[in-house]
Design a protein around this motif. Structure first.
Motif, PDB file in Angstrom:
ATOM      1  N   MET A 104      48.335  32.255  41.966  1.00 26.11           N
ATOM      2  CA  MET A 104      47.163  32.559  42.795  1.00 26.11           C
ATOM      3  C   MET A 104      45.944  31.888  42.187  1.00 26.11           C
ATOM      4  O   MET A 104      45.916  31.571  41.001  1.00 26.11           O
ATOM      5  CB  MET A 104      46.979  34.054  42.914  1.00 26.11           C
ATOM      6  CG  MET A 104      48.140  34.724  43.579  1.00 26.11           C
ATOM      7  SD  MET A 104      47.828  36.444  43.849  1.00 26.11           S
ATOM      8  CE  MET A 104      49.172  36.801  44.965  1.00 26.11           C
ATOM      9  N   VAL A 105      44.949  31.670  43.033  1.00 25.31           N
ATOM     10  CA  VAL A 105      43.715  31.025  42.599  1.00 25.31           C
ATOM     11  C   VAL A 105      42.617  32.096  42.511  1.00 25.31           C
ATOM     12  O   VAL A 105      42.173  32.611  43.537  1.00 25.31           O
ATOM     13  CB  VAL A 105      43.293  29.929  43.606  1.00 25.31           C
ATOM     14  CG1 VAL A 105      42.000  29.262  43.154  1.00 25.31           C
ATOM     15  CG2 VAL A 105      44.407  28.912  43.768  1.00 25.31           C
ATOM     16  N   PRO A 106      42.170  32.445  41.300  1.00 22.82           N
ATOM     17  CA  PRO A 106      41.152  33.475  41.155  1.00 22.82           C
ATOM     18  C   PRO A 106      39.744  32.920  41.339  1.00 22.82           C
ATOM     19  O   PRO A 106      39.439  31.803  40.938  1.00 22.82           O
ATOM     20  CB  PRO A 106      41.353  33.952  39.716  1.00 22.82           C
ATOM     21  CG  PRO A 106      41.897  32.759  38.996  1.00 22.82           C
ATOM     22  CD  PRO A 106      42.714  32.013  40.015  1.00 22.82           C
ATOM     23  N   VAL A 107      38.901  33.713  42.004  1.00 22.14           N
ATOM     24  CA  VAL A 107      37.477  33.420  42.129  1.00 22.14           C
ATOM     25  C   VAL A 107      36.726  34.706  41.796  1.00 22.14           C
ATOM     26  O   VAL A 107      37.225  35.789  41.998  1.00 22.14           O
ATOM     27  CB  VAL A 107      37.084  32.914  43.540  1.00 22.14           C
ATOM     28  CG1 VAL A 107      37.735  31.587  43.843  1.00 22.14           C
ATOM     29  CG2 VAL A 107      37.434  33.925  44.607  1.00 22.14           C
ATOM     30  N   THR A 108      35.526  34.542  41.263  1.00 21.41           N
ATOM     31  CA  THR A 108      34.719  35.695  40.890  1.00 21.41           C
ATOM     32  C   THR A 108      33.765  36.053  42.019  1.00 21.41           C
ATOM     33  O   THR A 108      33.175  35.176  42.640  1.00 21.41           O
ATOM     34  CB  THR A 108      33.893  35.383  39.616  1.00 21.41           C
ATOM     35  OG1 THR A 108      34.812  35.050  38.579  1.00 21.41           O
ATOM     36  CG2 THR A 108      33.061  36.571  39.195  1.00 21.41           C
ATOM     37  N   VAL A 109      33.634  37.345  42.268  1.00 17.97           N
ATOM     38  CA  VAL A 109      32.630  37.850  43.209  1.00 17.97           C
ATOM     39  C   VAL A 109      31.830  38.920  42.515  1.00 17.97           C
ATOM     40  O   VAL A 109      32.250  39.504  41.523  1.00 17.97           O
ATOM     41  CB  VAL A 109      33.249  38.416  44.509  1.00 17.97           C
ATOM     42  CG1 VAL A 109      33.954  37.347  45.296  1.00 17.97           C
ATOM     43  CG2 VAL A 109      34.179  39.561  44.225  1.00 17.97           C
ATOM     44  N   HIS A 110      30.637  39.170  43.041  1.00 17.10           N
ATOM     45  CA  HIS A 110      29.748  40.168  42.431  1.00 17.10           C
ATOM     46  C   HIS A 110      29.623  41.351  43.343  1.00 17.10           C
ATOM     47  O   HIS A 110      29.633  41.261  44.509  1.00 17.10           O
ATOM     48  CB  HIS A 110      28.371  39.569  42.174  1.00 17.10           C
ATOM     49  CG  HIS A 110      28.425  38.348  41.329  1.00 17.10           C
ATOM     50  ND1 HIS A 110      28.544  38.405  39.963  1.00 17.10           N
ATOM     51  CD2 HIS A 110      28.437  37.027  41.641  1.00 17.10           C
ATOM     52  CE1 HIS A 110      28.595  37.180  39.481  1.00 17.10           C
ATOM     53  NE2 HIS A 110      28.527  36.325  40.475  1.00 17.10           N
TER      54      HIS A 110
ATOM     55  N   GLU B 264      45.632  30.926  51.277  1.00 15.55           N
ATOM     56  CA  GLU B 264      46.356  32.200  51.264  1.00 15.55           C
ATOM     57  C   GLU B 264      46.625  32.726  49.865  1.00 15.55           C
ATOM     58  O   GLU B 264      46.902  33.901  49.692  1.00 15.55           O
ATOM     59  CB  GLU B 264      47.664  32.085  52.038  1.00 15.55           C
ATOM     60  CG  GLU B 264      48.697  31.195  51.397  1.00 15.55           C
ATOM     61  CD  GLU B 264      49.968  31.130  52.213  1.00 15.55           C
ATOM     62  OE1 GLU B 264      51.014  31.504  51.676  1.00 15.55           O
ATOM     63  OE2 GLU B 264      49.897  30.716  53.379  1.00 15.55           O
ATOM     64  N   ASN B 265      46.523  31.909  48.831  1.00 15.73           N
ATOM     65  CA  ASN B 265      46.793  32.367  47.474  1.00 15.73           C
ATOM     66  C   ASN B 265      45.532  32.670  46.676  1.00 15.73           C
ATOM     67  O   ASN B 265      45.594  32.773  45.458  1.00 15.73           O
ATOM     68  CB  ASN B 265      47.643  31.334  46.731  1.00 15.73           C
ATOM     69  CG  ASN B 265      49.055  31.277  47.269  1.00 15.73           C
ATOM     70  OD1 ASN B 265      49.562  32.254  47.808  1.00 15.73           O
ATOM     71  ND2 ASN B 265      49.682  30.141  47.141  1.00 15.73           N
ATOM     72  N   VAL B 266      44.400  32.821  47.351  1.00 18.24           N
ATOM     73  CA  VAL B 266      43.151  33.112  46.664  1.00 18.24           C
ATOM     74  C   VAL B 266      43.038  34.615  46.447  1.00 18.24           C
ATOM     75  O   VAL B 266      43.320  35.410  47.337  1.00 18.24           O
ATOM     76  CB  VAL B 266      41.936  32.602  47.471  1.00 18.24           C
ATOM     77  CG1 VAL B 266      40.636  33.070  46.847  1.00 18.24           C
ATOM     78  CG2 VAL B 266      41.967  31.095  47.560  1.00 18.24           C
ATOM     79  N   VAL B 267      42.658  34.992  45.228  1.00 15.94           N
ATOM     80  CA  VAL B 267      42.348  36.385  44.925  1.00 15.94           C
ATOM     81  C   VAL B 267      40.954  36.416  44.327  1.00 15.94           C
ATOM     82  O   VAL B 267      40.480  35.410  43.780  1.00 15.94           O
ATOM     83  CB  VAL B 267      43.356  37.012  43.939  1.00 15.94           C
ATOM     84  CG1 VAL B 267      44.725  37.143  44.579  1.00 15.94           C
ATOM     85  CG2 VAL B 267      43.450  36.238  42.636  1.00 15.94           C
ATOM     86  N   TYR B 268      40.283  37.538  44.462  1.00 13.25           N
ATOM     87  CA  TYR B 268      38.968  37.608  43.850  1.00 13.25           C
ATOM     88  C   TYR B 268      38.951  38.653  42.758  1.00 13.25           C
ATOM     89  O   TYR B 268      39.663  39.645  42.792  1.00 13.25           O
ATOM     90  CB  TYR B 268      37.855  37.795  44.879  1.00 13.25           C
ATOM     91  CG  TYR B 268      37.821  39.092  45.646  1.00 13.25           C
ATOM     92  CD1 TYR B 268      37.075  40.166  45.183  1.00 13.25           C
ATOM     93  CD2 TYR B 268      38.484  39.220  46.863  1.00 13.25           C
ATOM     94  CE1 TYR B 268      37.010  41.338  45.906  1.00 13.25           C
ATOM     95  CE2 TYR B 268      38.418  40.392  47.591  1.00 13.25           C
ATOM     96  CZ  TYR B 268      37.685  41.451  47.101  1.00 13.25           C
ATOM     97  OH  TYR B 268      37.623  42.615  47.815  1.00 13.25           O
ATOM     98  N   VAL B 269      38.135  38.365  41.747  1.00 15.23           N
ATOM     99  CA  VAL B 269      38.024  39.196  40.560  1.00 15.23           C
ATOM    100  C   VAL B 269      36.612  39.763  40.527  1.00 15.23           C
ATOM    101  O   VAL B 269      35.637  39.028  40.694  1.00 15.23           O
ATOM    102  CB  VAL B 269      38.284  38.342  39.290  1.00 15.23           C
ATOM    103  CG1 VAL B 269      38.081  39.166  38.030  1.00 15.23           C
ATOM    104  CG2 VAL B 269      39.683  37.734  39.340  1.00 15.23           C
TER     105      VAL B 269
END
Length: 74
Positions: free
Chosen positions: A68-74, A12-17
């Motif tokens: 929050m836990v950031p992850v990268t998306v394209h 639930e604390n994942v956000v994407y950049v």
């Protein structure tokens, strides 16, 4: 290969950049961006934009400062 993933499955604390071209943003935001050509948007798992910042490092720092836990998306 493009595979769709539900980011909500990651927690639930994942956000994407993701990078955003300044030219695709509203004129008011473009004026505030100065000489930058790319900004980085931080989104929650449902796609709601939470922030728009100058660079990827700042996006990750912002996310982590808010637990929050950031992850990268394209």
């Amino acid at each position: 290969m493009n595979t769709r993933h539900d980011l909500g499955d990651l927690g639930e604390n994942v956000v994407y950049v993701k990078p955003v071209s300044v030219s695709d943003l509203p004129e008011e935001v473009q004026e505030q961006a100065g000489d930058l050509t790319t900004l980085f948007a931080v989104h929650d798992a449902e796609g709601q934009q939470l922030a728009l910042v100058a660079n990827r490092t700042l996006a990750y720092q912002l996310a982590r400062q808010h637990d929050m836990v950031p992850v990268t998306v394209h």
